[in-house]
Write an enzyme that holds these catalytic residues in place. Structure first.
Site, short mmCIF file in Angstrom:
data_model
loop_
_atom_site.label_atom_id
_atom_site.label_comp_id
_atom_site.label_asym_id
_atom_site.label_seq_id
_atom_site.Cartn_x
_atom_site.Cartn_y
_atom_site.Cartn_z
N ARG A 128 1.01 -1.33 0.07
CA ARG A 128 -0.07 -0.10 0.10
C ARG A 128 0.78 1.38 -0.13
NH1 ARG A 128 -2.30 -3.57 -1.34
NH2 ARG A 128 -4.36 -4.35 -0.66
N SER A 164 -11.61 1.28 2.70
CA SER A 164 -10.54 0.45 3.91
C SER A 164 -10.09 1.63 4.47
CB SER A 164 -9.46 -0.40 3.36
OG SER A 164 -10.48 -1.72 2.82
N GLU A 207 -5.00 4.01 5.92
CA GLU A 207 -4.90 3.69 4.49
C GLU A 207 -5.45 4.99 3.56
OE1 GLU A 207 -6.54 0.19 1.63
OE2 GLU A 207 -5.33 -0.37 3.28
#
Length: 310
Positions: free
Chosen positions: A179, A228, A298
């Site tokens: 990520r 998310s 995130e």
């Protein structure tokens, strides 16, 4: 923020800009959470050359922020100072397939990229069907879902740096990690090339349908959400830690931790950006106290808070 002053300065320095330049533009409607303050100046360039023209004349002290589809984003209530760039239109939304490679503009939604690959019987990109952002965001965060990541299919990307110069990045230069990408922050990506592999169209489409069904069954996709919220820690699942900390359904103002999937925050109606971000920080605090794990955001949070919420 003195929107008109910056707008007029840019117009004087670059009178030939062909894109849309707006002072004090509302950003709330451009984010999936539907919250946030205005952009001091919002620029939607006509094409790559138009973007380069702006960046070449912009004072280096003026901050530049890029937003995409607004799916994985909190814009704080005080808005975004400087110039906010939003790519869109045909110039940044085109897809060209050449054999096993696909060239896509960074405004292309990830779901559309997956569909284009399936239509050409190219396997390996179906996971993009489960990512609610755009290609530009996928490059910045090495977006992934259902066992696939951007790094797996990436070939190269191009963009414009803060001086207005064109840059091209190969796989090694992107510095992909979980990520994350370590590509220079001052580069605004404009397009990318991905590589698939020959496959069976029906099988690929069936995989995409599976991804869609799994997402709809497990995630609150019809809510005002940002996807998310926290990255999974090494060897664990963020949602499990949030649940174990007793945060499922937790509220703050108009914001709530989703009952359906507790790694999602939702705007129940009337939430402010401060409500949503503050709720996320409270979740992080409780998880840290109960498990010792420091959850990493995130969702990208940009802009400045209002004085009352700082």
């Amino acid at each position: 923020m003195r929107s008109n002053d910056l707008h007029d300065t840019i117009r004087a320095a670059a009178p030939g800009l062909r894109g849309r330049l707006v002072a004090g533009a509302s950003l709330a409607d451009l984010t999936w959470f539907r919250v946030g303050g205005p952009a001091e100046v919002l620029f939607t360039p006509a094409d790559e050359d138009d973007l380069a023209a702006l960046l070449a004349v912009l004072d280096p002290s003026v901050p530049v922020t890029v937003i995409g589809l607004g799916s994985n984003l909190i814009v704080r209530d005080g808005g975004i100072p400087g110039v906010t760039v939003r790519l869109g239109g045909k110039a940044f939304g085109a897809i060209v397939v050449d054999g096993e490679t696909i060239r896509a503009g960074t405004a292309v939604p990830d779901m559309r990229l997956a569909k284009a690959a399936a239509e050409e019987s190219l396997d390996g990109l179906a996971f993009f069907r489960g990512i609610p952002g755009s290609v530009g965001g996928a490059l910045r965060m090495n977006a992934g879902a259902h066992g696939g990541e951007t790094t797996d299919v990436f070939v190269e990307a191009r963009g414009i740096d803060r001086r207005g110069a064109l840059r091209v990045f190969d796989h090694a230069e992107m510095g992909f990690a979980y990520r994350h990408s370590s590509a220079p922050e001052d580069v605004i990506f404009t397009q990318a090339v991905f590589r698939g592999r020959p496959g069976d169209r029906k099988a690929i489409e069936a995989e995409m349908e599976r991804v869609t069904a799994a997402r709809e069954a497990a995630q609150p996709i019809r809510e005002r959400t940002g996807g998310s919220t926290f990255a999974n820690p090494e060897g664990g699942k963020a949602w499990q830690l949030v649940d174990a900390a007793g945060c499922r359904g937790l509220t703050r103002g108009g914001a709530q931790v989703s009952e359906m999937h507790c790694n999602f925050l939702i705007n129940r109606g009337g939430a402010t950006a401060a409500d949503i971000e503050g709720l996320g920080e409270e979740v992080r605090r409780r998880v840290r106290e109960t498990s010792g794990v420091e959850l990493r955001w995130e969702i990208k949070r940009i802009g400045i808070p209002l004085p009352s919420a700082s």
